[in-house]
Design a protein around this motif. Structure first.
Motif, PDB file in Angstrom:
ATOM      1  N   UNK A  58       0.830  -1.209   0.000  1.00  0.00           N
ATOM      2  CA  UNK A  58       0.000   0.000   0.000  1.00  0.00           C
ATOM      3  C   UNK A  58       0.867   1.262   0.000  1.00  0.00           C
ATOM      4  N   UNK A  59       1.636   1.459   1.078  1.00  0.00           N
ATOM      5  CA  UNK A  59       2.339   2.742   1.208  1.00  0.00           C
ATOM      6  C   UNK A  59       3.531   2.849   0.260  1.00  0.00           C
ATOM      7  N   UNK A  60       4.451   1.897   0.317  1.00  0.00           N
ATOM      8  CA  UNK A  60       5.638   2.011  -0.541  1.00  0.00           C
ATOM      9  C   UNK A  60       5.242   1.947  -2.008  1.00  0.00           C
ATOM     10  N   UNK A  61       4.267   1.086  -2.340  1.00  0.00           N
ATOM     11  CA  UNK A  61       3.802   1.012  -3.733  1.00  0.00           C
ATOM     12  C   UNK A  61       3.242   2.343  -4.197  1.00  0.00           C
ATOM     13  N   UNK A  62       2.560   3.059  -3.306  1.00  0.00           N
ATOM     14  CA  UNK A  62       2.017   4.371  -3.639  1.00  0.00           C
ATOM     15  C   UNK A  62       3.138   5.366  -3.929  1.00  0.00           C
ATOM     16  N   UNK A  63       4.181   5.353  -3.107  1.00  0.00           N
ATOM     17  CA  UNK A  63       5.314   6.246  -3.326  1.00  0.00           C
ATOM     18  C   UNK A  63       6.013   5.905  -4.642  1.00  0.00           C
ATOM     19  N   UNK A  64       6.252   4.628  -4.874  1.00  0.00           N
ATOM     20  CA  UNK A  64       6.932   4.202  -6.097  1.00  0.00           C
ATOM     21  C   UNK A  64       6.186   4.656  -7.347  1.00  0.00           C
ATOM     22  N   UNK A  65       4.877   4.791  -7.243  1.00  0.00           N
ATOM     23  CA  UNK A  65       4.064   5.138  -8.402  1.00  0.00           C
ATOM     24  C   UNK A  65       4.292   6.528  -8.957  1.00  0.00           C
ATOM     25  N   UNK A  66       4.920   7.425  -8.185  1.00  0.00           N
ATOM     26  CA  UNK A  66       5.157   8.791  -8.672  1.00  0.00           C
ATOM     27  C   UNK A  66       6.626   9.016  -9.031  1.00  0.00           C
ATOM     28  N   UNK A  67       7.391   7.945  -9.180  1.00  0.00           N
ATOM     29  CA  UNK A  67       8.828   8.066  -9.443  1.00  0.00           C
ATOM     30  C   UNK A  67       9.121   8.956 -10.658  1.00  0.00           C
ATOM     31  N   UNK A  68       8.498   8.646 -11.789  1.00  0.00           N
ATOM     32  CA  UNK A  68       8.819   9.377 -13.018  1.00  0.00           C
ATOM     33  C   UNK A  68       8.450  10.849 -12.907  1.00  0.00           C
ATOM     34  N   UNK A  69       7.313  11.133 -12.274  1.00  0.00           N
ATOM     35  CA  UNK A  69       6.916  12.532 -12.121  1.00  0.00           C
ATOM     36  C   UNK A  69       7.871  13.278 -11.195  1.00  0.00           C
ATOM     37  N   UNK A  70       8.269  12.634 -10.110  1.00  0.00           N
ATOM     38  CA  UNK A  70       9.188  13.285  -9.175  1.00  0.00           C
ATOM     39  C   UNK A  70      10.517  13.602  -9.842  1.00  0.00           C
ATOM     40  N   UNK A  71      10.996  12.672 -10.668  1.00  0.00           N
ATOM     41  CA  UNK A  71      12.263  12.912 -11.354  1.00  0.00           C
ATOM     42  C   UNK A  71      12.119  13.963 -12.445  1.00  0.00           C
ATOM     43  N   UNK A  72      11.016  13.921 -13.182  1.00  0.00           N
ATOM     44  CA  UNK A  72      10.829  14.901 -14.258  1.00  0.00           C
ATOM     45  C   UNK A  72      10.662  16.312 -13.705  1.00  0.00           C
ATOM     46  N   UNK A  73      10.105  16.436 -12.516  1.00  0.00           N
ATOM     47  CA  UNK A  73       9.957  17.739 -11.864  1.00  0.00           C
ATOM     48  C   UNK A  73      11.234  18.165 -11.139  1.00  0.00           C
TER      49      UNK A  73
END
Length: 276
Positions: free
Chosen positions: A225-240
């Motif tokens: 639940x929690x870590x999977x949720x964080x992992x899901x925004x990886x590309x956006x976090x890096x692109x920003x």
């Protein structure tokens, strides 16, 4: 994605996306947290219940199961999510649930149609949750009730403590904020409901604490639940450019480190109950 209403109230896109992976994460979340979050959502027989923003129906199944003698109307703005929710309802053989495509600002229901509102993990994704609550309040009969459940990513902490882990969690908070959502909204439930004119607002924290003596939570909540949720925004976090790849990967590794035998993890949800 926008509502048909000229005011742009929904975030431009659901921050976690609509993938099969995300659908699975939502189901894992619901299955893991059902006893923690749902004990207060039992309603009298014959109740008419409205669930806005039902997504793929992960919470709908438990709501219906706890209220078999009630009629539940669930809706979501995403046709694909509604399709998946309908499939879940059909597989479960639930005859007391209708799942529909609708948006909060153009609802096809009359004022005062429902006895209860069940709002779960929705407000954090809205640009103007206060306006949404006012619209939903119109759907309630006089003295009808509302139950609201939201998380608050600012409540997370873990052992071993890690600045990199803290950073990747803040990345999700920032990504959602840039989509004009609010992943810290759990702490705001009381003032939101109070300003919307609901009566007798009561808010309760529901803490999830995880260590090795709770293996179901280690797997179902911390990992899936929690870590999977964080992992899901990886590309956006890096692109920003909120962080770099090395720091991101290290932060995720540190979060997984908390699932080992000597690790601990904690997160707080907030549940609110109020009346019209």
């Amino acid at each position: 994605m926008m509502f048909t209403n000229p005011e742009v109230i929904l975030v431009e896109a659901y921050v976690h996306g609509y993938s099969e992976t995300e659908a699975g994460r939502l189901q894992d979340q619901a299955s893991t947290l059902v006893e923690l979050l749902h004990p207060s959502v039992s309603f009298p027989a014959g109740s008419r219940i409205l669930e806005p923003g039902c997504g793929v129906g992960a919470q709908t199944l438990y709501l219906a199961g706890k209220n078999p003698a009630s009629r539940i109307t669930a809706f979501d703005i995403s046709p694909d999510s509604v399709r998946r929710a309908r499939e879940k309802v059909a597989r479960a053989g639930l005859s007391n649930v209708a799942v529909e495509v609708a948006d909060i600002f153009n609802l096809p229901y009359g004022a005062g149609t429902f006895d209860h509102l069940f709002v779960c993990f929705l407000l954090e994704h809205l640009q103007d949750p206060a306006a949404a609550l006012l619209r939903l309040k119109d759907m309630l009969r006089e003295n009808g009730s509302v139950s609201v459940i939201e998380g608050d990513h600012g409540s997370y902490y873990c052992h071993p403590r890690s600045e990199r882990a803290d950073l990747v969690v803040r990345c999700l908070v920032e990504v959602q904020a840039r989509k004009r959502g609010n992943s810290l909204i759990g702490r705001e439930l009381y003032p939101l409901l109070d300003r919307a004119g609901f009566r007798e607002v009561q808010v309760s924290p529901r803490m999830v604490y995880v260590d090795r003596t709770r293996p179901q939570l280690v797997e179902g909540f911390t990992r899936k639940t929690f870590i999977a949720m964080i992992e899901g925004v990886r590309e956006e976090a890096l692109s920003l450019e909120l962080t770099d790849e090395e720091t991101w990967d290290g932060g995720i590794a540190d979060l997984y480190r908390t699932t080992r035998e000597d690790g601990t993890f904690c997160y707080t949800f907030f549940t609110a109950v109020a009346f019209k």
